[in-house]
Write a protein that holds these residues in place. Structure first.
Motif, PDB file in Angstrom:
ATOM      1  N   ILE A   1       0.888  -1.156   0.000  1.00 56.45           N
ATOM      2  CA  ILE A   1       0.000   0.000   0.000  1.00 56.45           C
ATOM      3  C   ILE A   1       0.930   1.210   0.000  1.00 56.45           C
ATOM      4  O   ILE A   1       1.619   1.475   0.983  1.00 56.45           O
ATOM      5  N   SER A   2       0.958   1.926  -1.097  1.00 58.55           N
ATOM      6  CA  SER A   2       1.922   3.015  -1.261  1.00 58.55           C
ATOM      7  C   SER A   2       1.537   4.256  -0.461  1.00 58.55           C
ATOM      8  O   SER A   2       0.432   4.347   0.075  1.00 58.55           O
ATOM      9  N   GLU A   3       2.466   5.211  -0.402  1.00 56.97           N
ATOM     10  CA  GLU A   3       2.237   6.454   0.328  1.00 56.97           C
ATOM     11  C   GLU A   3       0.943   7.117  -0.145  1.00 56.97           C
ATOM     12  O   GLU A   3       0.702   7.223  -1.346  1.00 56.97           O
ATOM     13  N   TYR A   4       0.128   7.517   0.795  1.00 59.68           N
ATOM     14  CA  TYR A   4      -1.126   8.233   0.554  1.00 59.68           C
ATOM     15  C   TYR A   4      -2.150   7.452  -0.278  1.00 59.68           C
ATOM     16  O   TYR A   4      -3.091   8.045  -0.789  1.00 59.68           O
TER      17      TYR A   4
ATOM     18  N   GLN B   1       2.059   7.096   5.765  1.00 61.74           N
ATOM     19  CA  GLN B   1       0.798   7.807   5.579  1.00 61.74           C
ATOM     20  C   GLN B   1      -0.139   7.177   4.545  1.00 61.74           C
ATOM     21  O   GLN B   1      -0.964   7.855   3.948  1.00 61.74           O
ATOM     22  N   SER B   2      -0.033   5.891   4.363  1.00 66.09           N
ATOM     23  CA  SER B   2      -0.899   5.217   3.386  1.00 66.09           C
ATOM     24  C   SER B   2      -2.371   5.274   3.778  1.00 66.09           C
ATOM     25  O   SER B   2      -3.245   5.207   2.921  1.00 66.09           O
ATOM     26  N   MET B   3      -2.660   5.421   5.058  1.00 66.72           N
ATOM     27  CA  MET B   3      -4.041   5.508   5.538  1.00 66.72           C
ATOM     28  C   MET B   3      -4.305   6.844   6.231  1.00 66.72           C
ATOM     29  O   MET B   3      -5.118   6.949   7.128  1.00 66.72           O
ATOM     30  N   ARG B   4      -3.626   7.880   5.807  1.00 67.82           N
ATOM     31  CA  ARG B   4      -3.731   9.203   6.441  1.00 67.82           C
ATOM     32  C   ARG B   4      -5.172   9.712   6.412  1.00 67.82           C
ATOM     33  O   ARG B   4      -5.819   9.754   5.391  1.00 67.82           O
TER      34      ARG B   4
ATOM     35  N   VAL C   1       3.876  -5.595   7.339  1.00 66.54           N
ATOM     36  CA  VAL C   1       4.888  -4.624   7.708  1.00 66.54           C
ATOM     37  C   VAL C   1       4.310  -3.216   7.636  1.00 66.54           C
ATOM     38  O   VAL C   1       3.644  -2.858   6.673  1.00 66.54           O
ATOM     39  N   CYS C   2       4.574  -2.475   8.663  1.00 67.85           N
ATOM     40  CA  CYS C   2       4.182  -1.069   8.716  1.00 67.85           C
ATOM     41  C   CYS C   2       5.488  -0.282   8.669  1.00 67.85           C
ATOM     42  O   CYS C   2       6.270  -0.340   9.610  1.00 67.85           O
ATOM     43  N   SER C   3       5.738   0.421   7.568  1.00 72.28           N
ATOM     44  CA  SER C   3       7.049   1.034   7.367  1.00 72.28           C
ATOM     45  C   SER C   3       7.312   2.263   8.231  1.00 72.28           C
ATOM     46  O   SER C   3       8.449   2.698   8.348  1.00 72.28           O
ATOM     47  N   SER C   4       6.259   2.825   8.842  1.00 68.99           N
ATOM     48  CA  SER C   4       6.474   3.965   9.733  1.00 68.99           C
ATOM     49  C   SER C   4       5.308   4.081  10.709  1.00 68.99           C
ATOM     50  O   SER C   4       4.225   3.568  10.467  1.00 68.99           O
ATOM     51  N   LEU C   5       5.547   4.791  11.795  1.00 71.62           N
ATOM     52  CA  LEU C   5       4.496   4.984  12.799  1.00 71.62           C
ATOM     53  C   LEU C   5       3.314   5.775  12.265  1.00 71.62           C
ATOM     54  O   LEU C   5       2.211   5.677  12.772  1.00 71.62           O
ATOM     55  N   ASP C   6       3.529   6.573  11.241  1.00 71.71           N
ATOM     56  CA  ASP C   6       2.447   7.403  10.733  1.00 71.71           C
ATOM     57  C   ASP C   6       1.729   6.817   9.515  1.00 71.71           C
ATOM     58  O   ASP C   6       1.060   7.524   8.789  1.00 71.71           O
ATOM     59  N   ALA C   7       1.848   5.530   9.303  1.00 76.89           N
ATOM     60  CA  ALA C   7       1.141   4.897   8.185  1.00 76.89           C
ATOM     61  C   ALA C   7      -0.371   5.005   8.362  1.00 76.89           C
ATOM     62  O   ALA C   7      -1.110   5.204   7.408  1.00 76.89           O
ATOM     63  N   PHE C   8      -0.829   4.889   9.606  1.00 79.10           N
ATOM     64  CA  PHE C   8      -2.261   4.926   9.892  1.00 79.10           C
ATOM     65  C   PHE C   8      -2.603   6.177  10.692  1.00 79.10           C
ATOM     66  O   PHE C   8      -2.382   6.231  11.883  1.00 79.10           O
ATOM     67  N   TRP C   9      -3.125   7.157  10.045  1.00 77.66           N
ATOM     68  CA  TRP C   9      -3.683   8.319  10.725  1.00 77.66           C
ATOM     69  C   TRP C   9      -5.171   8.179  10.582  1.00 77.66           C
ATOM     70  O   TRP C   9      -5.800   8.777   9.729  1.00 77.66           O
ATOM     71  N   SER C  10      -5.731   7.321  11.389  1.00 74.28           N
ATOM     72  CA  SER C  10      -7.154   7.019  11.276  1.00 74.28           C
ATOM     73  C   SER C  10      -7.698   6.702  12.656  1.00 74.28           C
ATOM     74  O   SER C  10      -6.983   6.735  13.638  1.00 74.28           O
TER      75      SER C  10
END
Length: 108
Positions: free
Chosen positions: A5-8, A30-33, A50-59
């Motif tokens: 799941i790519s960025e944004y 931020q794929s789920m921002r 795998v979650c590549s960063s802490l901010d992948a899910f802003w939900s």
């Protein structure tokens, strides 16, 4: 059979309420921002996603369902750290959100 799941990719998708992945997935930054209505994430793979960063899910995810055998592994995986209290056993998932069987509060 999506694997990345790519960025944004789902950024600002307010209509999204549930995502269900059957294969191992990598979530980019931020794929789920701002998916403000995303409540349920289902990760069915028997291999850790795998979650590549802490901010992948802003939900506002309420629950992340994963195979029961992987719950503890997800909880210690670095970039899922913000969601340790949201993991539930996939085996307990029901479409209407009810809990099947006994809920072991010590595993939450």
């Amino acid at each position: 059979n999506v694997t990345t799941i790519s960025e944004y990719a789902f950024a600002y998708c307010e209509a999204l309420t549930k995502l269900d992945f059957h294969s191992q997935v990598t979530f980019a930054t931020q794929s789920m921002r701002m998916c403000v209505n995303l409540k349920t994430l289902i990760l069915r793979s028997n291999t850790l996603c795998v979650c590549s960063s802490l901010d992948a899910f802003w939900s506002s995810i309420s629950y992340i369902y994963v195979p029961k055998a992987l719950i503890e592994d997800y909880k210690v995986q670095t970039n899922f750290a913000n969601f340790v209290n949201k993991f539930r056993a996939l085996e307990d998932y029901t479409v209407d959100g009810t809990i099947m069987g006994e809920l072991d509060e010590t595993k939450i």
